[in-house]
Every structure is written in structure tokens, then in C-alpha cells.
Design an enzyme around this catalytic site. Structure first.
Site, mmCIF file in Angstrom:
data_model
loop_
_atom_site.group_PDB
_atom_site.id
_atom_site.type_symbol
_atom_site.label_atom_id
_atom_site.label_comp_id
_atom_site.label_asym_id
_atom_site.label_seq_id
_atom_site.Cartn_x
_atom_site.Cartn_y
_atom_site.Cartn_z
ATOM 1 N N GLY A 77 41.718 29.860 46.498
ATOM 2 C CA GLY A 77 39.690 30.352 46.931
ATOM 3 C C GLY A 77 39.081 31.003 45.081
ATOM 4 N N MET A 90 38.770 34.000 42.689
ATOM 5 C CA MET A 90 39.659 35.125 41.969
ATOM 6 C C MET A 90 39.247 36.207 42.837
ATOM 7 S SD MET A 90 39.214 35.306 37.868
ATOM 8 C CE MET A 90 37.029 35.441 38.426
ATOM 9 N N ASP A 91 40.160 37.824 43.054
ATOM 10 C CA ASP A 91 40.169 38.356 44.168
ATOM 11 C C ASP A 91 39.673 38.249 45.101
ATOM 12 O OD1 ASP A 91 40.138 41.077 43.624
ATOM 13 O OD2 ASP A 91 38.393 41.519 42.643
ATOM 14 N N SER A 105 47.723 36.466 46.607
ATOM 15 C CA SER A 105 49.301 37.238 45.764
ATOM 16 C C SER A 105 49.635 37.614 47.208
ATOM 17 C CB SER A 105 48.793 37.377 44.490
ATOM 18 O OG SER A 105 48.201 36.404 43.101
ATOM 19 N N ASP A 127 52.755 30.601 43.597
ATOM 20 C CA ASP A 127 52.052 31.435 43.500
ATOM 21 C C ASP A 127 51.179 30.876 42.162
ATOM 22 O OD1 ASP A 127 49.657 33.192 43.747
ATOM 23 O OD2 ASP A 127 50.160 35.134 42.999
ATOM 24 N N GLU A 128 49.878 30.881 42.009
ATOM 25 C CA GLU A 128 49.070 29.916 40.774
ATOM 26 C C GLU A 128 49.320 28.930 40.816
ATOM 27 O OE1 GLU A 128 47.383 32.024 39.714
ATOM 28 O OE2 GLU A 128 47.887 34.128 39.291
#
Length: 245
Positions: A31, A33-34, A38, A108-109
Site C-alpha cells: 500500500g 505510505m502511512d 509496519s 518490512d520495507e
């Protein structure tokens, strides 16, 4: 014959799944950012570990600039920092060699992974029955797929767009990530420039061709229309004019 009631002396390569293999999966959550990637990664780790499973958390370029998976809501967990040169197969096997179980990976990332590293994750799933949960951005600041994201979309068993809605400043759903340098949206430069989201500063005097050395860089989520227009906020109206939405 081996007595099945006696536990093995050494830790199996992937925990109990090596004794009773069950299908593992490579799942990719993506998706803008924000949207809570995470946060979801940490929730998945919590749920898995509560069932007695042992996981390994991986990250790259976390917003904290530390080896963590950190969420903007304040949650964080220590993770192993990887880079483009990390062999993920060797990393996991080194944990097995030390007698540590790895039943699942939280990555993650994941947009920063190389295509080869994504294939390594798929091999861990297929050959060693290790579940992989990858979380990453869909597109870069140019609205193009990251190489890691593209490969995950190609080979993942399950792909889910995170449903937490992120809004553009205009109120429409935010789909794309804009890179902002000194108050102006830029469309060229290195694919990876690690920075966090922040309130958009007042437009500066930059020409918008790219971040200059020493410039302040952050990211902002925009709807498709305003990403195309490069518009980071409402345009002030002159006398007798209507403000642009």
C-alpha cells in the site's frame, strides 16, 4: 527406530514443520505510505509468537534509521538490518546452524529487496516450509513499481492491498507517494531516498528538478490527480478567482 515421543536432540531446521511438513506461504501486503504496514507486520509477529512459533524480523531503511521495525503509532521491535548484498538463505540457515528455530519471517520495507532476494524468500517457503510475511510500498515517487515489489507481485502466493485508507490533502484516497524537496514535488533522482512523512512545508524557490544537496526531503501521499499535477495543497485564489480543489 526413532521413538516419536522423544524430542530431537537438535532443533529442526524450520521448527516442527521439518518433522511434519505443512504448506507454507509467501504473503505480500502492500500500500502507500502511512497505511499501517509496519503496524500490521508487528501484529502478525505477535499473533504468530503467541502460538509458540519462532520468527525472524528483517528490515531495511526503517524510518528510525536503526535496526527496528517501527510504526508511527509508537510500536517497535528489534529486527535484523539487511541490504542488497544480504543472502537471505544464508541468513536463515545461520540461525538454524546455531540451533535457533525460524518458523516464519517478517520482512518490512520489502520494496527495497532485490528480485533475487524475493526468489530466496520463495525458496525458503517451498523447500524449508518457512512462512514469509512481506510488507512494502507499492510504487516509488515516480508512480513506478519498485523492483522488489514487482517480483513479489509476480511470485507471492497471496497479495493483499492494506485496507486502511490514506487520504490525499483533497480528501480523496491517497494512492501514490510524492517526494518533496524544499516544498516542491520532484520527479527525478535516486529511487531510494529514505525519509519520513511530514507536514508539507511552504513551497520554496526550488525549480522542482530534484533534491539539491542539503535540501530537506520528505514524502507525501497524494491522489492520482494531484500526483500528476504535482499539487501538494490547495492553490490560493487571486481576486475574483475560485480556489482550485
Amino acid at each position: 527406530m526413532t521413538d516419536p515421543s522423544v524430542p530431537p536432540a537438535a532443533v529442526p531446521a524450520a521448527g516442527d514443520r521439518r518433522r511434519a511438513p505443512a504448506p507454507a506461504h509467501l504473503r505480500f501486503f502492500h500500500g502507500p505510505m502511512d497505511c499501517g504496514k509496519s503496524t500490521l507486520a508487528l501484529q502478525v509477529d505477535h499473533n504468530q509468537s503467541r502460538q509458540g512459533r519462532s520468527g525472524l524480523l528483517l528490515t531495511q531503511g526503517d524510518r528510525s534509521a536503526r535496526p527496528l521495525i517501527s510504526s508511527r503509532v509508537g510500536l517497535s521491535r528489534t529486527a535484523v538490518e539487511v541490504d542488497a548484498g544480504t543472502d537471505l538463505l544464508l541468513l536463515v540457515r545461520s540461525h538454524w546452524a546455531e540451533g535457533r528455530r525460524v518458523d516464519y519471517l517478517i520482512v518490512d520495507e520489502a520494496q527495497f529487496l532485490t528480485p533475487g532476494q524475493v526468489d530466496q524468500l520463495a525458496e525458503l517457503v517451498d523447500a524449508s516450509h518457512v512462512d514469509v510475511y512481506a510488507f512494502g510500498l507499492t510504487t516509488d515517487f515516480r508512480a513506478r513499481l519498485f523492483p522488489g515489489t514487482q517480483r513479489l507481485l509476480e511470485v507471492a502466493d497471496d497479495v493483499q492491498r492494506i485496507q486502511v485508507e490514506v487520504l490525499c490533502w483533497c480528501g480523496l484516497p491517497g494512492l501514490l507517494n510524492a517526494r518533496v524537496a524544499d516544498g516542491a514535488m520532484v520527479r527525478s533522482g535516486a529511487t531510494v531516498v529514505v525519509a519520513d512523512t511530514a507536514p508539507t512545508p511552504a513551497p520554496g524557490d526550488g525549480d522542482g528538478d530534484g533534491p539539491e544537496p542539503g535540501s530537506e526531503v520528505h514524502y507525501q501521499v497524494l491522489c492520482r490527480r494531484h500526483h500528476v499535477l504535482g499539487q501538494l495543497g490547495p492553490t490560493a485564489a487571486g481576486p475574483g478567482q475560485l480556489a482550485l480543489p
